[in-house]
Design a protein around this motif. Structure first.
Motif, PDB file in Angstrom:
ATOM      1  N   UNK A  29       0.834  -1.198   0.000  1.00  0.00           N
ATOM      2  CA  UNK A  29       0.000   0.000   0.000  1.00  0.00           C
ATOM      3  C   UNK A  29       0.863   1.239   0.000  1.00  0.00           C
ATOM      4  N   UNK A  30       0.266   2.342  -0.382  1.00  0.00           N
ATOM      5  CA  UNK A  30       1.012   3.584  -0.485  1.00  0.00           C
ATOM      6  C   UNK A  30       0.774   4.509   0.688  1.00  0.00           C
ATOM      7  N   UNK A  31       1.099   5.762   0.492  1.00  0.00           N
ATOM      8  CA  UNK A  31       0.908   6.749   1.553  1.00  0.00           C
ATOM      9  C   UNK A  31      -0.559   7.043   1.797  1.00  0.00           C
ATOM     10  N   UNK A  32      -1.334   7.016   0.750  1.00  0.00           N
ATOM     11  CA  UNK A  32      -2.773   7.260   0.872  1.00  0.00           C
ATOM     12  C   UNK A  32      -3.505   5.943   0.758  1.00  0.00           C
ATOM     13  N   UNK A  33      -4.545   5.795   1.534  1.00  0.00           N
ATOM     14  CA  UNK A  33      -5.307   4.561   1.512  1.00  0.00           C
ATOM     15  C   UNK A  33      -4.795   3.586   2.555  1.00  0.00           C
ATOM     16  N   UNK A  34      -5.348   2.404   2.568  1.00  0.00           N
ATOM     17  CA  UNK A  34      -4.959   1.416   3.589  1.00  0.00           C
ATOM     18  C   UNK A  34      -3.585   0.817   3.312  1.00  0.00           C
ATOM     19  N   UNK A  35      -2.901   0.426   4.384  1.00  0.00           N
ATOM     20  CA  UNK A  35      -1.606  -0.231   4.307  1.00  0.00           C
ATOM     21  C   UNK A  35      -1.643  -1.505   5.135  1.00  0.00           C
ATOM     22  N   UNK A  36      -0.945  -2.512   4.685  1.00  0.00           N
ATOM     23  CA  UNK A  36      -0.843  -3.773   5.404  1.00  0.00           C
ATOM     24  C   UNK A  36       0.632  -4.093   5.562  1.00  0.00           C
ATOM     25  N   UNK A  37       1.072  -4.344   6.804  1.00  0.00           N
ATOM     26  CA  UNK A  37       2.466  -4.676   7.078  1.00  0.00           C
ATOM     27  C   UNK A  37       2.531  -6.057   7.701  1.00  0.00           C
ATOM     28  N   UNK A  38       3.411  -6.897   7.158  1.00  0.00           N
ATOM     29  CA  UNK A  38       3.608  -8.246   7.667  1.00  0.00           C
ATOM     30  C   UNK A  38       5.079  -8.377   8.037  1.00  0.00           C
ATOM     31  N   UNK A  39       5.348  -8.739   9.304  1.00  0.00           N
ATOM     32  CA  UNK A  39       6.708  -8.786   9.823  1.00  0.00           C
ATOM     33  C   UNK A  39       7.180 -10.224   9.997  1.00  0.00           C
ATOM     34  N   UNK A  40       8.490 -10.414   9.981  1.00  0.00           N
ATOM     35  CA  UNK A  40       9.066 -11.738  10.199  1.00  0.00           C
ATOM     36  C   UNK A  40       8.881 -12.208  11.636  1.00  0.00           C
ATOM     37  N   UNK A  41       8.555 -11.311  12.547  1.00  0.00           N
ATOM     38  CA  UNK A  41       8.343 -11.681  13.946  1.00  0.00           C
ATOM     39  C   UNK A  41       6.901 -12.105  14.214  1.00  0.00           C
ATOM     40  N   UNK A  42       6.031 -12.045  13.196  1.00  0.00           N
ATOM     41  CA  UNK A  42       4.651 -12.464  13.354  1.00  0.00           C
ATOM     42  C   UNK A  42       3.668 -11.333  13.547  1.00  0.00           C
ATOM     43  N   UNK A  43       4.132 -10.120  13.585  1.00  0.00           N
ATOM     44  CA  UNK A  43       3.247  -8.969  13.757  1.00  0.00           C
ATOM     45  C   UNK A  43       2.620  -8.607  12.418  1.00  0.00           C
ATOM     46  N   UNK A  44       1.308  -8.381  12.447  1.00  0.00           N
ATOM     47  CA  UNK A  44       0.573  -7.945  11.264  1.00  0.00           C
ATOM     48  C   UNK A  44      -0.165  -6.671  11.613  1.00  0.00           C
ATOM     49  N   UNK A  45       0.053  -5.620  10.841  1.00  0.00           N
ATOM     50  CA  UNK A  45      -0.540  -4.322  11.132  1.00  0.00           C
ATOM     51  C   UNK A  45      -1.323  -3.833   9.918  1.00  0.00           C
ATOM     52  N   UNK A  46      -2.531  -3.360  10.167  1.00  0.00           N
ATOM     53  CA  UNK A  46      -3.348  -2.707   9.150  1.00  0.00           C
ATOM     54  C   UNK A  46      -3.551  -1.272   9.592  1.00  0.00           C
ATOM     55  N   UNK A  47      -3.279  -0.309   8.719  1.00  0.00           N
ATOM     56  CA  UNK A  47      -3.426   1.086   9.102  1.00  0.00           C
ATOM     57  C   UNK A  47      -4.001   1.892   7.946  1.00  0.00           C
ATOM     58  N   UNK A  48      -4.745   2.931   8.322  1.00  0.00           N
ATOM     59  CA  UNK A  48      -5.347   3.846   7.358  1.00  0.00           C
ATOM     60  C   UNK A  48      -5.177   5.250   7.901  1.00  0.00           C
ATOM     61  N   UNK A  49      -4.693   6.161   7.081  1.00  0.00           N
ATOM     62  CA  UNK A  49      -4.620   7.560   7.451  1.00  0.00           C
ATOM     63  C   UNK A  49      -5.905   8.237   6.998  1.00  0.00           C
ATOM     64  N   UNK A  50      -6.531   8.958   7.910  1.00  0.00           N
ATOM     65  CA  UNK A  50      -7.752   9.684   7.610  1.00  0.00           C
ATOM     66  C   UNK A  50      -7.448  11.177   7.605  1.00  0.00           C
TER      67      UNK A  50
END
Length: 64
Positions: A29-50
């Motif tokens: 994902x880019x700077x605008x809109x939703x982003x999904x991050x998947x880490x090698x440590x098992x952390x998964x993050x979903x974020x959206x800037x409003x």
């Protein structure tokens, strides 16, 4: 003051490989809109800037 290592590499438009001393992660994902991050440590993050000072972030961690 400790030294840190952090590097972000753009693989494709909208895809980044993030490296640090202990782990790596992939961000989709880019700077605008939703982003999904998947880490090698098992952390998964979903974020959206409003607009304005608002944003949303949800993080889940895999149990070991």
């Amino acid at each position: 003051m400790s030294l840190t290592f952090r590097k972000s590499i753009r693989i494709l438009p909208g895809v980044r490989l993030n490296l640090n001393r202990r782990s790596w992660s992939v961000t989709l994902g880019g700077r605008r809109g939703p982003r999904r991050t998947i880490s090698s440590t098992g952390r998964r993050t979903t974020s959206v800037d409003l607009p304005g000072p608002f944003g949303f972030r949800r993080t889940t961690t895999r149990r070991r």
